[in-house]
Design an enzyme around this catalytic site. Sequence first.
Site, mmCIF file in Angstrom:
data_model
loop_
_atom_site.group_PDB
_atom_site.id
_atom_site.type_symbol
_atom_site.label_atom_id
_atom_site.label_comp_id
_atom_site.label_asym_id
_atom_site.label_seq_id
_atom_site.Cartn_x
_atom_site.Cartn_y
_atom_site.Cartn_z
ATOM 1 N N CYS B 83 43.768 -49.001 12.961
ATOM 2 C CA CYS B 83 44.411 -49.817 11.917
ATOM 3 C C CYS B 83 45.381 -49.015 11.065
ATOM 4 O O CYS B 83 46.187 -49.579 10.337
ATOM 5 C CB CYS B 83 43.360 -50.456 11.014
ATOM 6 S SG CYS B 83 42.154 -51.417 11.909
ATOM 7 N N CYS B 201 36.602 -62.672 7.038
ATOM 8 C CA CYS B 201 37.171 -61.730 8.019
ATOM 9 C C CYS B 201 38.668 -61.950 8.159
ATOM 10 O O CYS B 201 39.138 -63.087 8.155
ATOM 11 C CB CYS B 201 36.546 -61.942 9.396
ATOM 12 S SG CYS B 201 34.751 -62.059 9.411
ATOM 13 N N SER B 202 39.420 -60.858 8.356
ATOM 14 C CA SER B 202 40.849 -61.014 8.621
ATOM 15 C C SER B 202 41.014 -61.562 10.033
ATOM 16 O O SER B 202 40.194 -61.302 10.910
ATOM 17 C CB SER B 202 41.584 -59.679 8.449
ATOM 18 O OG SER B 202 41.018 -58.673 9.258
ATOM 19 N N HIS B 326 46.644 -59.407 10.346
ATOM 20 C CA HIS B 326 46.316 -58.012 10.633
ATOM 21 C C HIS B 326 46.623 -57.646 12.084
ATOM 22 O O HIS B 326 45.723 -57.365 12.861
ATOM 23 C CB HIS B 326 44.828 -57.776 10.303
ATOM 24 C CG HIS B 326 44.381 -56.364 10.464
ATOM 25 N ND1 HIS B 326 45.231 -55.275 10.334
ATOM 26 C CD2 HIS B 326 43.161 -55.836 10.748
ATOM 27 C CE1 HIS B 326 44.535 -54.166 10.529
ATOM 28 N NE2 HIS B 326 43.288 -54.479 10.793
#
Lengths: 143, 382
Positions: B83, B201-202, B326
């Site tokens: 990430c 949650c993304s 994301h």
Amino acid sequence: MKEERDSAGRTVPIREGLFAVPGEKPERPYLLGSRCRRCGSVYFPRRAVCANCLGETMEEIPLSRRGRLYTYTIVRYPAPGLRAPYAVGYVDLPEGVRVFSVLTGWDDENLGLGIDMELVVERFGEDAEGNEVQTYKFRPLQG
Amino acid sequence: MGDVCVIGVGMTRFGKFPERTLTDLALEALLNAGRDAGVDLKRIQAAFVGHVRQAGQGAMLGQRIMRDIGVTGIPVLNVENICSSGSSAVWCARGLISSGQFDLVAVVGVEQLSILGKGVIPPRREDLEGLQGMTLPAYFAMVARRHMYEYGTTLEQLAKVSVKNHKNGCLNPYAQYRREITLEQIENSAMVADPLTVLHCSPTGDGAAAAIICSEKVARKYTATPVRIAASVLTSGTYNGNWRDLTTNDQTKRAAGQAYETSGIGPEDLDLIELHDCFTIAEVTHYENLGLCRQGDGGALIDQGATELTGKIPVNPSGGLLAKGHPLGATGVAQIVEIVWQLRGEAGDRQVPGARTGLAHCLGGVIDGLDLGACTVHILKK
Ligand SMILES: [Zn+2]
């Protein structure tokens, strides 16, 4: 039942060198850790080199079969290839090792942070050849 | 030695674009950044491309992007740090300009997760945890449960993070989700890993972001008011002999500490923050790790409204990972894009009035026995 399963396939550990199951009954399996002979650091899984002092003389030690539940979750949306729900958590052992583990023997009520847990070795799944794959798990200690 | 500056930024909208290609997404962002800077991309001296190579795709991606705009022969580096891939690419660019090696470089972050199908990002099976059923939601669910146990943080406080970031996302035309959600909707959405439902949650998604980064000398040719990179820090996790404290993140603390020290800008001086809210609990713990409040007080900070767009220190005005989306490799660069827009006063309806300093924080990769894999903190100032 057991013989039937043995004839269909062997039981294999999820990975070599994680745990041992001595022959006598009742079964008292334990995790295999490493202790650095130079600085005393303890690791699970075992390691060839001590991350603390770079010592390369590690002795294999049995880790305690009981520990405390540090945290856990019940997974409803599984990792690929697994079936939900299943529970996982971290268990703190007296040797100073926090072990990630599948949990077993749980229901909606009997898990909680800080409770005492005990190690067992159980079926995890099946491999491509039809062997039963086993792994270590912790379960709430009854009573 | 002068400052390192960001003179142009651009991105694609984040969302699900399975019909597009990685190079096509990356090019859109890069061309936007080039136009924004007013720079002829043929003058770029090096390119750093953040990308996670999910499903093995995307080898030599940076070279393929540069090929398509005919920028050839220059150093091109593909950067993978889960990430933090995109923000690690920014770190490379800033470091090499700062050392005098280059004075005009391009940074691109890109990812396309929609082509992997639905569901959680598959864990690495070489890690014992991944092999035995660890998932990213499971990890953060365990963080949440322990944080609630030690500090009395409530599930409602966590849900408020998602409400806030979705509210901000509504104001961002580049966000994957532009709809408000309520506490009830969060509570009633599907359970992923107790106690986190899917709206904690993304999402997975696709997108790209890019920045043109240069020396102060070059920046002066293009703009009178460049945004400066006041600090750029990359850290890896601490190995604690298998004793991982899930309620805190040492590498974020170290990265922020170094960034505050080298820039002389402290948490009290910041006008806005873009931080790594991959899950609601992550945002709450990073309030603490970044020094916005004391350890354990993250839940109270969201209750006070301090991190709302109109609060004392707005966090994730872009909508964050939870609402903006994301696409792993793109995320860290997109945070830089948002902060540059904010500092220039170009953030539209989500503008933080008079913003002069902003911090971007990225954190990636659950690895056996480490806190997490890679953390970056960047501080930008006008
Ligand atoms: Zn040692």
